[in-house]
Design an enzyme around this catalytic site. Structure first.
Site, PDB file in Angstrom:
ATOM      1  N   SER A  17      14.335  36.262 -83.878  1.00 37.87           N
ATOM      2  CA  SER A  17      14.729  35.042 -83.230  1.00 37.87           C
ATOM      3  C   SER A  17      13.858  33.890 -83.598  1.00 37.87           C
ATOM      4  O   SER A  17      12.864  33.714 -83.511  1.00 37.87           O
ATOM      5  CB  SER A  17      14.439  35.078 -81.560  1.00 37.87           C
ATOM      6  OG  SER A  17      14.233  33.683 -81.011  1.00 37.87           O
ATOM      7  N   HIS A  42      19.059  35.296 -84.848  1.00 41.82           N
ATOM      8  CA  HIS A  42      19.004  34.839 -83.079  1.00 41.82           C
ATOM      9  C   HIS A  42      18.703  33.377 -83.095  1.00 41.82           C
ATOM     10  O   HIS A  42      17.509  33.234 -83.556  1.00 41.82           O
ATOM     11  CB  HIS A  42      18.370  36.019 -82.497  1.00 41.82           C
ATOM     12  CG  HIS A  42      18.827  35.810 -80.944  1.00 41.82           C
ATOM     13  ND1 HIS A  42      19.700  36.431 -80.530  1.00 41.82           N
ATOM     14  CD2 HIS A  42      17.955  35.100 -80.036  1.00 41.82           C
ATOM     15  CE1 HIS A  42      19.787  36.037 -79.047  1.00 41.82           C
ATOM     16  NE2 HIS A  42      18.688  35.300 -78.777  1.00 41.82           N
ATOM     17  N   ASP A  44      18.121  30.465 -80.571  1.00 39.65           N
ATOM     18  CA  ASP A  44      18.010  30.081 -78.786  1.00 39.65           C
ATOM     19  C   ASP A  44      18.098  28.870 -78.754  1.00 39.65           C
ATOM     20  O   ASP A  44      17.031  27.988 -78.908  1.00 39.65           O
ATOM     21  CB  ASP A  44      16.651  30.561 -78.648  1.00 39.65           C
ATOM     22  CG  ASP A  44      16.627  32.361 -78.521  1.00 39.65           C
ATOM     23  OD1 ASP A  44      17.436  32.853 -77.709  1.00 39.65           O
ATOM     24  OD2 ASP A  44      15.588  32.868 -78.974  1.00 39.65           O
ATOM     25  N   MET A  46      18.248  25.982 -76.034  1.00 36.24           N
ATOM     26  CA  MET A  46      17.868  25.699 -74.590  1.00 36.24           C
ATOM     27  C   MET A  46      17.862  24.254 -73.986  1.00 36.24           C
ATOM     28  O   MET A  46      17.594  23.386 -75.130  1.00 36.24           O
ATOM     29  CB  MET A  46      16.455  25.762 -74.304  1.00 36.24           C
ATOM     30  CG  MET A  46      16.348  27.508 -74.691  1.00 36.24           C
ATOM     31  SD  MET A  46      14.399  27.779 -74.740  1.00 36.24           S
ATOM     32  CE  MET A  46      14.231  29.614 -74.927  1.00 36.24           C
ATOM     33  N   HIS A  75      22.441  31.898 -79.037  1.00 32.99           N
ATOM     34  CA  HIS A  75      22.632  32.385 -77.695  1.00 32.99           C
ATOM     35  C   HIS A  75      22.260  30.976 -76.846  1.00 32.99           C
ATOM     36  O   HIS A  75      21.222  30.319 -76.815  1.00 32.99           O
ATOM     37  CB  HIS A  75      21.112  33.444 -77.436  1.00 32.99           C
ATOM     38  CG  HIS A  75      20.701  33.267 -76.225  1.00 32.99           C
ATOM     39  ND1 HIS A  75      19.437  34.015 -75.809  1.00 32.99           N
ATOM     40  CD2 HIS A  75      21.274  33.361 -75.050  1.00 32.99           C
ATOM     41  CE1 HIS A  75      19.573  34.298 -74.492  1.00 32.99           C
ATOM     42  NE2 HIS A  75      20.557  34.054 -74.040  1.00 32.99           N
ATOM     43  N   MET A  77      21.723  28.938 -73.881  1.00 35.60           N
ATOM     44  CA  MET A  77      20.942  28.775 -72.432  1.00 35.60           C
ATOM     45  C   MET A  77      21.288  27.600 -72.254  1.00 35.60           C
ATOM     46  O   MET A  77      20.137  26.652 -71.992  1.00 35.60           O
ATOM     47  CB  MET A  77      19.415  29.361 -72.659  1.00 35.60           C
ATOM     48  CG  MET A  77      19.340  31.021 -72.708  1.00 35.60           C
ATOM     49  SD  MET A  77      17.701  31.418 -73.628  1.00 35.60           S
ATOM     50  CE  MET A  77      17.837  30.998 -75.247  1.00 35.60           C
ATOM     51  N   MET A 146      18.914  40.263 -71.030  1.00 33.48           N
ATOM     52  CA  MET A 146      17.804  39.725 -70.884  1.00 33.48           C
ATOM     53  C   MET A 146      16.624  40.606 -70.434  1.00 33.48           C
ATOM     54  O   MET A 146      16.856  40.899 -69.266  1.00 33.48           O
ATOM     55  CB  MET A 146      17.607  38.351 -69.980  1.00 33.48           C
ATOM     56  CG  MET A 146      18.531  37.316 -70.750  1.00 33.48           C
ATOM     57  SD  MET A 146      18.177  36.950 -72.590  1.00 33.48           S
ATOM     58  CE  MET A 146      16.504  36.242 -72.446  1.00 33.48           C
ATOM     59  N   GLY A 154       7.711  35.004 -76.271  1.00 30.52           N
ATOM     60  CA  GLY A 154       6.231  35.553 -76.191  1.00 30.52           C
ATOM     61  C   GLY A 154       6.175  36.315 -74.823  1.00 30.52           C
ATOM     62  O   GLY A 154       4.853  36.376 -74.535  1.00 30.52           O
ATOM     63  N   ASP A 184      17.039  41.294 -75.353  1.00 31.57           N
ATOM     64  CA  ASP A 184      16.203  40.141 -75.831  1.00 31.57           C
ATOM     65  C   ASP A 184      15.169  39.634 -74.762  1.00 31.57           C
ATOM     66  O   ASP A 184      15.377  39.812 -73.512  1.00 31.57           O
ATOM     67  CB  ASP A 184      17.293  38.843 -75.762  1.00 31.57           C
ATOM     68  CG  ASP A 184      16.692  37.638 -76.409  1.00 31.57           C
ATOM     69  OD1 ASP A 184      15.617  37.559 -76.780  1.00 31.57           O
ATOM     70  OD2 ASP A 184      17.391  36.774 -76.184  1.00 31.57           O
ATOM     71  N   GLY A 186      10.563  40.212 -75.446  1.00 31.69           N
ATOM     72  CA  GLY A 186       9.499  41.207 -75.384  1.00 31.69           C
ATOM     73  C   GLY A 186       9.828  42.296 -76.314  1.00 31.69           C
ATOM     74  O   GLY A 186       9.141  43.250 -76.075  1.00 31.69           O
ATOM     75  N   GLY A 206      11.396  37.908 -81.551  1.00 27.50           N
ATOM     76  CA  GLY A 206      11.170  36.690 -82.210  1.00 27.50           C
ATOM     77  C   GLY A 206       9.486  36.913 -82.759  1.00 27.50           C
ATOM     78  O   GLY A 206       9.351  36.964 -83.974  1.00 27.50           O
TER      79      GLY A 206
END
Ligand code: DX5
Ligand code: ZN
Length: 235
Positions: A17, A42, A44, A46, A75, A77, A146, A154, A184, A186, A206
């Site tokens: 990520s 990946h 992300d 947002m 992805h 979001m 998720m 993180g 996705d 952790g 990530g």
């Protein structure tokens, strides 16, 4: 552009990520992910509305597309994914994943992704049950589960999502569908085997890849080795 048909559906695939990369050197970070053995990147996205954080969007993906040959896994979001599907497809996304919890009708978003000729993914937040995704399983290429609340990298992996993951894998198998199950949040070498054992086969990571103290190549290899326990817990 890549076809999702080029990426294995039944192997463990590592998708670093970019959110955890050094944003001052995004091009180099992409190249480093590829050199470390990743085939999928990946991305992300947002919007500060669907999730309480803002990351990056179309111009960044478009710029990276010019120099990277990785499979781009976007992805989203964001609210209104149907409205934005085209610009993210035009920017060079190979797969677009939207959230079931967004304000759009999932079937309409999937129709739009198919019309655009991009692979379709649908994602569930931790509070959404497995069964909610079942009506769409035969229309998508990928389901993204998720294992953190979306919005930030993180965070700690939510082990309690594993029964849901296994339930979705069981349903995919029961109906013999070619759906990829991506996980996705952790995900790290310490949690990868738990994910794979419960049927997750695309591992988004990530922090564990871009900030790996042992280097990205080692991190990608360790994550891939989760393959030996893939799908052990779902029967
Ligand atoms: C969270 C994002 C994730 C996140 C993963 O909203 O969807 O992709 O960046 O980051 P790590 O692997 O650090 O949890
Ligand atoms: Zn993500």
């Amino acid at each position: 552009m890549h076809s999702i048909a080029d990426i294995p559906r039944d192997e463990v695939v590592v998708a670093p990520s970019l959110l955890a990369a050094d944003f001052n050197r995004l091009g180099e970070e992409c190249a480093a992910a590829a050199a470390a053995g990743a085939k999928v990147l990946h991305l992300d996205v947002m919007d500060g509305h669907f999730v309480p954080n803002i990351s990056f969007g179309v111009p960044v993906i478009k710029s990276l597309r010019k120099q990277s040959d990785l499979f781009f896994d976007a992805h989203l979001m964001i609210s209104h994914p149907k409205q934005y599907a085209k610009v993210f497809s035009d920017a060079g996304s190979d797969l677009i994943t939207f959230h079931l919890e967004s304000d759009d009708d999932p079937d309409e978003v999937i129709d739009e992704l198919k019309r655009l000729g991009v692979a379709a993914g649908i994602s569930l937040k931790p509070g959404t049950s497995a069964e909610k995704i079942f009506p769409y399983l035969d229309r998508v290429d990928l389901v993204l589960v998720m294992t953190v609340e979306p919005g930030f990298g993180g965070q700690h992996f939510m082990h309690e999502m594993m029964p849901k993951l296994a339930a979705i894998r069981r349903e995919i198998k029961r109906r013999a569908l070619p759906v990829i199950l991506e996980v996705d949040g952790g995900v790290a070498p310490a949690t990868a085997e738990e994910v794979a054992a419960h049927g997750g086969n695309w591992l988004v990571a990530g922090t564990a890849v871009f900030r790996a103290p042992e280097g990205m190549k080692n991190a990608v290899e360790k994550l891939k080795s989760a393959y030996r326990v893939f799908d052990r817990e779902t029967i």
